[in-house]
Design a protein around this motif. Structure first.
Motif, mmCIF file in Angstrom:
data_model
loop_
_atom_site.group_PDB
_atom_site.id
_atom_site.type_symbol
_atom_site.label_atom_id
_atom_site.label_comp_id
_atom_site.label_asym_id
_atom_site.label_seq_id
_atom_site.Cartn_x
_atom_site.Cartn_y
_atom_site.Cartn_z
ATOM 1 N N LEU A 121 19.894 0.970 -22.506
ATOM 2 C CA LEU A 121 19.129 1.304 -21.307
ATOM 3 C C LEU A 121 19.346 2.789 -21.025
ATOM 4 C CD1 LEU A 121 20.319 -1.653 -19.065
ATOM 5 C CD2 LEU A 121 18.164 -1.522 -20.302
ATOM 6 N N GLU A 122 18.271 3.490 -20.691
ATOM 7 C CA GLU A 122 18.390 4.900 -20.362
ATOM 8 C C GLU A 122 17.722 5.158 -19.019
ATOM 9 O OE1 GLU A 122 18.250 8.139 -23.418
ATOM 10 O OE2 GLU A 122 16.432 8.617 -22.289
ATOM 11 N N VAL A 123 18.416 5.889 -18.172
ATOM 12 C CA VAL A 123 17.911 6.221 -16.842
ATOM 13 C C VAL A 123 17.866 7.734 -16.731
ATOM 14 C CG1 VAL A 123 18.377 6.059 -14.379
ATOM 15 C CG2 VAL A 123 18.874 4.110 -15.850
ATOM 16 N N ASP A 124 16.753 8.260 -16.261
ATOM 17 C CA ASP A 124 16.575 9.700 -16.113
ATOM 18 C C ASP A 124 16.424 10.013 -14.623
ATOM 19 O OD1 ASP A 124 16.237 12.339 -16.747
ATOM 20 O OD2 ASP A 124 14.227 12.113 -17.576
ATOM 21 N N ARG A 180 23.920 5.345 -8.506
ATOM 22 C CA ARG A 180 22.456 5.248 -8.399
ATOM 23 C C ARG A 180 21.846 4.925 -9.763
ATOM 24 N NH1 ARG A 180 18.089 9.602 -7.910
ATOM 25 N NH2 ARG A 180 16.352 8.388 -7.129
ATOM 26 N N ALA A 181 22.353 5.572 -10.803
ATOM 27 C CA ALA A 181 21.854 5.317 -12.158
ATOM 28 C C ALA A 181 22.114 3.869 -12.562
ATOM 29 C CB ALA A 181 22.498 6.284 -13.149
ATOM 30 N N ARG A 182 23.274 3.326 -12.193
ATOM 31 C CA ARG A 182 23.568 1.913 -12.509
ATOM 32 C C ARG A 182 22.581 0.980 -11.836
ATOM 33 N NH1 ARG A 182 29.683 2.592 -11.493
ATOM 34 N NH2 ARG A 182 30.368 3.287 -13.523
ATOM 35 N N GLU A 206 15.943 -1.808 -14.827
ATOM 36 C CA GLU A 206 15.401 -1.701 -16.188
ATOM 37 C C GLU A 206 15.685 -2.974 -16.982
ATOM 38 O OE1 GLU A 206 13.660 0.793 -17.797
ATOM 39 O OE2 GLU A 206 13.451 1.720 -15.832
ATOM 40 N N LEU A 207 16.913 -3.494 -16.862
ATOM 41 C CA LEU A 207 17.271 -4.717 -17.578
ATOM 42 C C LEU A 207 16.403 -5.883 -17.129
ATOM 43 C CD1 LEU A 207 19.125 -6.325 -19.504
ATOM 44 C CD2 LEU A 207 20.631 -6.700 -17.524
ATOM 45 N N LEU A 208 16.238 -6.041 -15.834
ATOM 46 C CA LEU A 208 15.422 -7.142 -15.318
ATOM 47 C C LEU A 208 13.976 -7.020 -15.772
ATOM 48 C CD1 LEU A 208 16.852 -7.515 -11.699
ATOM 49 C CD2 LEU A 208 17.482 -8.775 -13.772
ATOM 50 N N ALA A 209 13.462 -5.807 -15.836
ATOM 51 C CA ALA A 209 12.095 -5.597 -16.318
ATOM 52 C C ALA A 209 11.986 -5.944 -17.805
ATOM 53 C CB ALA A 209 11.662 -4.159 -16.073
ATOM 54 N N LEU A 210 12.967 -5.522 -18.606
ATOM 55 C CA LEU A 210 12.936 -5.830 -20.047
ATOM 56 C C LEU A 210 12.998 -7.332 -20.304
ATOM 57 C CD1 LEU A 210 15.296 -3.128 -21.589
ATOM 58 C CD2 LEU A 210 12.858 -3.414 -22.049
ATOM 59 N N LEU A 211 13.802 -8.026 -19.512
ATOM 60 C CA LEU A 211 13.957 -9.473 -19.691
ATOM 61 C C LEU A 211 12.888 -10.269 -18.946
ATOM 62 C CD1 LEU A 211 17.836 -9.717 -19.311
ATOM 63 C CD2 LEU A 211 16.504 -9.697 -21.433
ATOM 64 N N GLU A 212 12.039 -9.558 -18.205
ATOM 65 C CA GLU A 212 10.966 -10.173 -17.417
ATOM 66 C C GLU A 212 11.522 -11.225 -16.455
ATOM 67 O OE1 GLU A 212 7.962 -11.487 -20.154
ATOM 68 O OE2 GLU A 212 7.523 -9.453 -20.784
ATOM 69 N N VAL A 213 12.566 -10.824 -15.741
ATOM 70 C CA VAL A 213 13.228 -11.687 -14.761
ATOM 71 C C VAL A 213 13.011 -11.092 -13.380
ATOM 72 C CG1 VAL A 213 15.461 -12.566 -14.000
ATOM 73 C CG2 VAL A 213 14.983 -12.363 -16.431
ATOM 74 N N GLU A 214 12.721 -11.945 -12.412
ATOM 75 C CA GLU A 214 12.468 -11.456 -11.059
ATOM 76 C C GLU A 214 13.690 -11.539 -10.152
ATOM 77 O OE1 GLU A 214 8.961 -13.087 -9.324
ATOM 78 O OE2 GLU A 214 7.790 -12.760 -11.134
ATOM 79 N N GLN A 215 14.620 -12.443 -10.449
ATOM 80 C CA GLN A 215 15.788 -12.605 -9.592
ATOM 81 C C GLN A 215 17.050 -12.705 -10.422
ATOM 82 O OE1 GLN A 215 15.148 -16.050 -7.154
ATOM 83 N NE2 GLN A 215 13.889 -14.936 -5.704
ATOM 84 N N VAL A 227 26.361 -7.756 -18.910
ATOM 85 C CA VAL A 227 27.244 -6.724 -18.375
ATOM 86 C C VAL A 227 26.672 -5.379 -18.793
ATOM 87 C CG1 VAL A 227 29.559 -5.734 -18.390
ATOM 88 C CG2 VAL A 227 29.259 -8.212 -18.452
ATOM 89 N N ILE A 228 26.444 -4.520 -17.810
ATOM 90 C CA ILE A 228 25.912 -3.184 -18.062
ATOM 91 C C ILE A 228 27.059 -2.198 -17.907
ATOM 92 C CG2 ILE A 228 24.318 -1.394 -17.278
ATOM 93 C CD1 ILE A 228 22.545 -3.633 -16.155
ATOM 94 N N ALA A 229 27.288 -1.406 -18.945
ATOM 95 C CA ALA A 229 28.337 -0.388 -18.923
ATOM 96 C C ALA A 229 27.767 0.905 -19.485
ATOM 97 C CB ALA A 229 29.532 -0.847 -19.741
ATOM 98 N N GLU A 230 28.431 1.999 -19.174
ATOM 99 C CA GLU A 230 27.987 3.269 -19.723
ATOM 100 C C GLU A 230 28.140 3.223 -21.234
ATOM 101 O OE1 GLU A 230 29.092 6.938 -17.688
ATOM 102 O OE2 GLU A 230 30.014 5.674 -16.173
ATOM 103 N N GLY A 231 27.164 3.804 -21.913
ATOM 104 C CA GLY A 231 27.190 3.783 -23.362
ATOM 105 C C GLY A 231 26.754 5.099 -23.937
ATOM 106 N N GLY A 232 26.910 5.258 -25.231
ATOM 107 C CA GLY A 232 26.469 6.469 -25.919
ATOM 108 C C GLY A 232 24.958 6.519 -25.934
#
Length: 82
Positions: free
Chosen positions: A16-19, A30-32, A38-47, A68-73
């Motif tokens: 996932l990339e946030v600009d 804020r980026a998290r 972004e994750l919910l949109a990719l997985l097409e999940v609303e809740q 689990v979302i963590a900072e990545g390279g």
């Protein structure tokens, strides 16, 4: 300012990339929040249930999985840990 995150659930992982426009001060939280969207949109999940109490990660609980979302390279100049 680009932030790179990795979302993981079991054996699956999604980059996932946030600009964000540059602002003085910390922008990681804020980026998290945007990365969760972004994750919910990719997985097409609303809740989902979101637990952002972790210092370095966010836990997203869906009916069928926990991510689990963590900072990545990421791309050169991106912020984050590998």
């Amino acid at each position: 300012m680009k932030f790179a995150f990795i979302a993981r659930s079991g054996e699956q992982s999604l980059p996932l990339e946030v600009d964000l426009a540059y602002r003085p001060g910390k922008q990681t939280q804020r980026a998290r929040r945007l990365a969760v969207g972004e994750l919910l949109a990719l997985l097409e999940v609303e809740q989902a249930q979101v637990d952002a109490s972790g210092e370095d990660s966010v836990k997203v609980t869906l009916p069928d999985a926990v991510w689990v979302i963590a900072e990545g390279g990421g791309a050169s100049g991106s912020r984050g840990k590998i």
